[in-house]
Each structure stands twice: as C-alpha cells, then as structure tokens.
Design an enzyme around this catalytic site. Structure first.
Site, PDB file in Angstrom:
ATOM      1  CG  HIS A  82      36.062  49.579  47.805  1.00 29.32           C
ATOM      2  ND1 HIS A  82      35.879  49.108  46.533  1.00 29.32           N
ATOM      3  CD2 HIS A  82      35.274  48.801  48.580  1.00 29.32           C
ATOM      4  CE1 HIS A  82      35.019  48.107  46.541  1.00 29.32           C
ATOM      5  NE2 HIS A  82      34.638  47.883  47.787  1.00 29.32           N
ATOM      6  CE1 TYR A  91      27.651  47.261  51.447  1.00 27.13           C
ATOM      7  CE2 TYR A  91      25.663  46.035  50.945  1.00 27.13           C
ATOM      8  CZ  TYR A  91      27.028  46.184  50.851  1.00 27.13           C
ATOM      9  OH  TYR A  91      27.766  45.258  50.166  1.00 27.13           O
ATOM     10  N   PRO A 106      22.313  39.167  46.878  1.00 28.77           N
ATOM     11  CG  PRO A 106      21.421  40.945  45.673  1.00 28.77           C
ATOM     12  CD  PRO A 106      21.085  39.598  46.210  1.00 28.77           C
ATOM     13  CE  LYS A 147      30.901  37.969  51.867  1.00 30.42           C
ATOM     14  NZ  LYS A 147      32.325  38.305  51.990  1.00 30.42           N
ATOM     15  CE1 TYR A 183      30.575  43.532  51.842  1.00 27.86           C
ATOM     16  CE2 TYR A 183      32.367  45.061  52.306  1.00 27.86           C
ATOM     17  CZ  TYR A 183      31.312  44.670  51.514  1.00 27.86           C
ATOM     18  OH  TYR A 183      30.983  45.409  50.409  1.00 27.86           O
TER      19      TYR A 183
END
Ligand code: APR
Ligand code: PHB
Length: 392
Positions: free
Chosen positions: A72, A200, A292, A296, A384
């Site tokens: 993704h 999220y 979390p 990472k 990210y």
C-alpha cells in the site's frame, strides 16, 4: 563453543542479523530464552517500510512476503465530522509499504535459518554476556540442563526491552530517555476483509486504527484507558466501539467477525544511548521502544541490524573499524527520527485525558493544516515512510 558473533535473542532483530551476517560470510550463534513455538505465537507489528521490504528481499526473505503481503501507498487520516485525507508516500517519495505480519517474518526467518543449518539455541537460560569491555568477550548460559560458555569476537544484544544485554552494561554508561502515555491500545486480529487503506481515526471517543495483514486478515485497534483489561472487551463491545469512532461511510464498510487474537499494550517511548559498550552492541527493542502509532518498532529493529551487519562485515572483510565505531551514532539518528514521528502522530491522533480546550483546538488546527497543505502532507509522508539508510 566458539563463534564470531554471539547473538542474544531470536526475535526479528536477532534472526535477521544472523541471516545478514551469514550472507557476508560471518558466523553467529543465536541464544533465545523462549521456545520456538512461543516466539512464533507472538502477534505483533505488521507494516513494513520500503527500506525494510528491500532489506528482507536483499537477504532472500522476500518470497512469501511478496506473495501474501498487502502492498500500500500510505496512511489515511479521519477525524470527527470531517472528510478523510490520504498521506501518499508513493506520490511524494516513490516509496510504498507492505502489510505483512511480524509473526510471518519470524516464520520466514526460522525457515531460512533451518535451511542453512544455523545454530539457534532456543530455551537457553541464564544467558549472561561477560567481559564485554575486553578483547575476549563471551556469553555464559544454560541449555539442555548443562552450563555452557560461548566465546566470540562480538555480542549482539537483540533480546528485547526486558533482555539481559542492556542491563549488562556498567552503571553510568547508558543515558535513558523515557515517555509514558496515559492510555493503551486494545488490538484485535480477525479473518475479515480489511478496509482498503491503513486508516487512523481521531474521534472524541478516542483513537482508532484500521490496518491489515493480508487481503483476508484485518488488524484493528482502539485507544483504551490504562486500567482496562482484555476481559472487559467482548468482541461485540470492541466492534461497536471501533465503528463508533469511524465516520459512518467507513464504519459501514468495516467487516466484523470473531477475533482470533486480542491484547492490550500501553503506549510509551524509551531510548537508551549509546547502543554499544565495548564489544556489546544493542539492536531493536533492547535499545528502544516506540509507541505503535506509525508502526516504527519493527522497522527500527531492521535498520539497526542493517547497520550492525554492515559494520561487522566490514570489520571482518577489511579490518575497517569506523563503521563499528560509528554504529551507535548512525543507528540512533534513525531511531530518534522515528521516535519523533511516533511521538508526533501519537499527539496528533489520540484524545488525551485531561486535555484542555486549548489543547484540543490546537490539535484540530494541526489536523486542518495537514489536510489543507500539500507541503505538510509531503513532510509527514517523508517521516512516515522512514529515513533512507545512511551510506557507509
Ligand atoms: N536471553 C535470551 N533471549 C532473551 C532474553 C535473555 N535474557 N531476554 C529476551 N530474550 C528474547 C525474547 O524471548 C525474544 O524472543 O529476545 C527476543 C527479543 O525479541 P523482540 O522482543 O521481538 O525484539 P526485537 O527482535 O528487537 O524486535 C523488534 O519490533 O514490532 C516491534 O516490539 C516489536 O518485537 C518487536 C520489535
Ligand atoms: C498494525 O497493522 O499493526 C499497525 C499499523 C499501523 C500502526 C501501528 C500498527 O501505526
């Protein structure tokens, strides 16, 4: 017993380091305190950065990941009453992600170790690094009812946060940085079709996350108070809380079903510096923990072992010492970058007990800014996606 590198811990850090070293002609023995079944039963992270995916592929560990994983491009963010937006790492950086469980990576690593006849001693107890500041370090341990001594050139402490390696460094060597958050994540795994994007959600009821392990396996989380217990959360209660935290159009697309795993983890950050003392090196959770948010932890374990594997291979190959001497500083640059990103995302996306109206408006303004600004999105995409590995 004798080897070049003694590795403590057969989690993803320890087994991947052993594989990388083997491919560079460096021998190792892995000492793991738990059974193989126990290590393989742990359900943990599952979003791999492009650098981690490339590292696994380069070390012969990509086949099943590429067949079963779910590639993704980034993360979707939603918050109460607003439309969602997508942080597109493929668009901004040409980098993608792979959803593929740490559990599966552990299986692939054990299978690779078996294929090359690696020495991975499970159920090794009383493991103790010795003489780490000298030229002749060794590791004492018990296995099969007997005491053993493993002589080596270097020791890699890949034994997680509760391991013995970090604690074996003399007092005064380490500086520790810590931050605890006032909530945890309740996570479940279910054999249901996931939402198309890792999503999220920041909602007045608390944070929620929709993720996946494959096209048929979903992973979901909700923010819960630290006092909550897994037994407080029936599947029904979990699904109704989860769907309440997503906007109706996304909630309607969440497929529910029986959970096949359910656990609660508190959120915290921890970093120990330096990641080396004498001939003992720390890798992965042994040196640092991240909350979390941003996924990472596993990716940092991978970058640590990439740097350490390269440094040790250079030492054995050409006597180069600068890379082992620079290991801690180099690894920590990437660690702190990810620590900062996970701290930023944790602050951005959770509801903090006791937050003032000022705090709340500031958080919402940050979300508004991110949604509206292509520059802000590109910056978050870069963080990210994770920093590239530094060249040697
Ligand atoms: N002796 C031998 N082995 C030990 C000892 C010890 N004293 N203490 C711990 N271990 C083993 C644990 O049983 C475990 O199998 O070390 C291993 C450490 O593995 P992990 O905790 O998985 O840590 P790491 O390999 O650094 O993996 C990185 O990324 O997704 C995150 O936190 C998650 O585990 C994950 C991590
Ligand atoms: C997960 O799939 O387990 C996951 C995904 C994204 C995160 C954390 C965990 O930020």
């Amino acid at each position: 017993m004798k080897t070049q590198v003694a590795i403590i811990g057969a989690g993803p850090a320890g087994l991947l380091l052993s594989e990388i070293l083997h491919r560079q002609g460096v021998t190792s023995v892995v000492l793991e305190q738990r059974s193989r079944e126990h290590v393989l039963s742990r359900i943990r992270a599952g979003v791999l950065e492009q650098t981690t995916v490339d590292l696994l592929r380069a070390n012969g560990l990509g086949e099943r990941m590429d067949a079963q994983g779910h590639p993704h491009d980034g993360m979707r963010i939603v918050w109460a009453g607003r439309d969602s937006f997508f942080i597109d790492c493929q668009k901004h950086l040409g980098k993608r992600f792979m959803s593929y469980g740490q559990t599966q990576i552990q299986e692939d690593l054990f299978a690779a170790a078996d294929r090359r006849g690696a020495l991975v001693l499970t159920e090794a107890t009383e493991v103790q690094p010795m003489d780490i500041a000298g030229e002749r370090p060794h590791v004492l341990f018990r296995h099969g009812g007997e005491s053993h001594r493993l002589d080596c050139d270097f020791i890699a402490g890949c034994d997680g946060f509760h391991g013995v390696s970090r604690k074996s460094m003399p007092a005064g060597v380490l500086r520790e940085y810590e931050k605890a958050y006032p909530f945890g994540w309740l996570g479940i795994l279910s054999r249901t079709r996931p939402l198309p994007d890792v999503t999220y959600a920041n909602h007045p009821r608390g944070f929620a996350l929709a993720s996946m392990r494959s096209d048929t396996l979903s992973r979901y989380y909700v923010q819960v108070p630290l006092a909550d217990k897994v037994d407080d959360w029936s599947d029904d209660r979990f699904w109704s809380e989860l769907t309440a935290r997503f906007p109706p159009e996304l909630a309607a697309r969440i497929e529910t079903g029986p959970s096949i795993e359910k656990s609660i983890a508190p959120l915290r950050s921890f970093v120990a510096e330096p990641m080396r003392h004498g001939r003992l090196f720390l890798c992965g959770d042994a040196a640092h923990i991240v909350p979390p948010t941003g996924a990472k932890g596993l990716n940092l374990a991978a970058s640590d072992v990439f740097y350490l594997g390269r440094a040790l291979a250079a030492w054995y190959g050409s006597g180069r010492t600068d890379l082992i001497d620079g290991y801690s500083a180099m690894a920590l640059r990437r660690v702190w970058s990810s620590v900062r990103t996970s701290w930023y995302l944790t602050n951005l996306l959770h509801r903090f007990p006791g937050a003032s109206e000022f705090d709340q408006r500031a958080q919402e303004t940050e979300l508004d800014y991110l949604k509206a600004s292509a520059h802000a999105q590109a910056s978050l995409a870069e963080q990210y996606a994770g920093m590239p590995f530094e060249t040697a």
